[in-house]
Design a protein around this motif. Structure first.
Motif, PDB file in Angstrom:
ATOM      1  N   ILE A 134       0.820  -1.232  -0.109  1.00 32.07           N
ATOM      2  CA  ILE A 134      -0.142   0.188   0.038  1.00 32.07           C
ATOM      3  C   ILE A 134       0.819   1.340  -0.075  1.00 32.07           C
ATOM      4  O   ILE A 134       0.543   2.154  -0.760  1.00 32.07           O
ATOM      5  CB  ILE A 134      -0.967  -0.039   1.154  1.00 32.07           C
ATOM      6  N   ALA A 135       1.882   1.200   0.951  1.00 36.45           N
ATOM      7  CA  ALA A 135       2.809   2.339   0.985  1.00 36.45           C
ATOM      8  C   ALA A 135       3.743   2.627  -0.497  1.00 36.45           C
ATOM      9  O   ALA A 135       3.667   3.806  -0.869  1.00 36.45           O
ATOM     10  CB  ALA A 135       3.977   2.077   2.117  1.00 36.45           C
ATOM     11  N   LEU A 136       4.005   1.341  -0.956  1.00 35.08           N
ATOM     12  CA  LEU A 136       4.547   1.742  -2.291  1.00 35.08           C
ATOM     13  C   LEU A 136       3.649   1.887  -3.343  1.00 35.08           C
ATOM     14  O   LEU A 136       4.312   3.018  -4.222  1.00 35.08           O
ATOM     15  CB  LEU A 136       5.060  -0.031  -2.785  1.00 35.08           C
ATOM     16  N   GLU A 137       2.438   1.456  -3.339  1.00 34.30           N
ATOM     17  CA  GLU A 137       1.370   2.103  -4.166  1.00 34.30           C
ATOM     18  C   GLU A 137       1.172   3.635  -4.153  1.00 34.30           C
ATOM     19  O   GLU A 137       1.037   4.424  -5.111  1.00 34.30           O
ATOM     20  CB  GLU A 137       0.120   1.349  -4.379  1.00 34.30           C
ATOM     21  N   ARG A 138       1.112   3.992  -3.041  1.00 36.52           N
ATOM     22  CA  ARG A 138       0.886   5.318  -2.621  1.00 36.52           C
ATOM     23  C   ARG A 138       1.998   6.414  -2.968  1.00 36.52           C
ATOM     24  O   ARG A 138       2.192   7.312  -3.673  1.00 36.52           O
ATOM     25  CB  ARG A 138       0.857   5.772  -0.869  1.00 36.52           C
TER      26      ARG A 138
END
Length: 283
Positions: free
Chosen positions: A130-134
């Motif tokens: 999720i952090a990578l996608e953000r």
């Protein structure tokens, strides 16, 4: 490296043209200028494409690295759990001699423990993804904003070039209005618009535009100079001399324009203006 070489070529080209031609840019042959302007625009486009390509490759490389780390981590977790089950199986074989009931309880407890561990690992990597996608969305937004800004810069640059080729003040004002539509509040465009209004003998309009600029930047030397010209044309001599004095204090190079400025013809004979001319003539 290619971007640096292109910039050096542009600088060398401008240097050679400035040393070979003593006449002003506006007085040079109209057939010569578009070639240089097209060359500069092509170089800017090449730089923009290089920047976009570099940023795209950088994002892809970062994404691949993150995915590789995630894949290795999941593989490590899988191997760890597998070895854990092997150990449990060996221990369970020993406990089988003690009793089936104890073995079943151990199996249930081991399964619950393994499920909790796998769930914890899954949640941890879900957070990382999720952090990578953000982060990828943020970088994509930044790249998109940069591309829009580059397009605006190119469009405004083309409008400035077009304004230089306009022959009448009205045509110049129309181009400056287009620039202000793209970039509202551009002080440089407002100052040039005031200058064009002076050329069209719209002195009150030019005065109003200069007041707008000085409301935002009270130390804007070109706006002070243009307002001094407008005041001189309108017969407000003292205010014209006050603005002219402030313009010279902010930008000393402005004094070189005073003696040859036709808008100040009405000020000749004014003691303050003559004293101002004598002061800078002595320097």
């Amino acid at each position: 490296m290619r971007s640096i070489i292109s910039l050096l070529l542009i600088l060398l080209t401008f240097s050679s043209f400035s040393s070979l031609a003593e006449e002003k840019y506006s007085e040079s042959d109209l057939l010569d200028r578009p070639l240089m302007e097209r060359y500069i625009l092509d170089e800017l486009k090449s730089l923009r494409e290089s920047q976009q390509d570099l940023e795209r490759r950088l994002v892809i490389d970062i994404t691949n690295r993150e995915l590789s780390v995630a894949d290795k981590s999941l593989n490590y977790a899988n191997v760890t759990v597998t070895y854990f089950f092997y150990i449990i199986a060996g221990v369970a074989s020993l406990i089988a001699f003690v009793g089936w009931q104890s073995l079943r309880e151990l199996k249930v407890n081991t399964k619950e423990m393994a499920d909790k561990r796998l769930e914890a690992i899954a949640q941890e990597y879900e957070k990382k993804f999720i952090a990578l996608e953000r982060d990828l969305k943020r970088k994509t937004r930044i790249i998109s904003e940069n591309n829009k800004e580059i397009e605006i810069i190119n469009e405004v640059h083309n409008l400035w070039l077009r304004a230089q080729s306009m022959q009448t003040p009205e045509q110049k004002i129309a181009v400056y209005d287009e620039i202000l539509h793209i970039r509202p509040g551009d002080l440089e465009a407002l100052t040039y618009k005031a200058d064009a209004a002076m050329e069209a003998n719209e002195y009150n309009w030019a005065l109003s535009i200069c007041n707008r600029v000085l409301d935002l930047d009270e130390a804007n030397a070109p706006a002070l100079y243009q307002r001094a010209c407008a005041f001189a044309r309108l017969g407000v001599e003292e205010q014209a001399i006050d603005d002219l004095t402030r313009a010279i204090e902010v930008s000393p190079s402005t004094r070189d324009l005073i003696a040859h400025e036709r808008d100040f013809e009405s000020l000749h004979g004014n003691k303050r203006f003559e004293a101002l001319l004598e002061l800078y003539a002595e320097e």
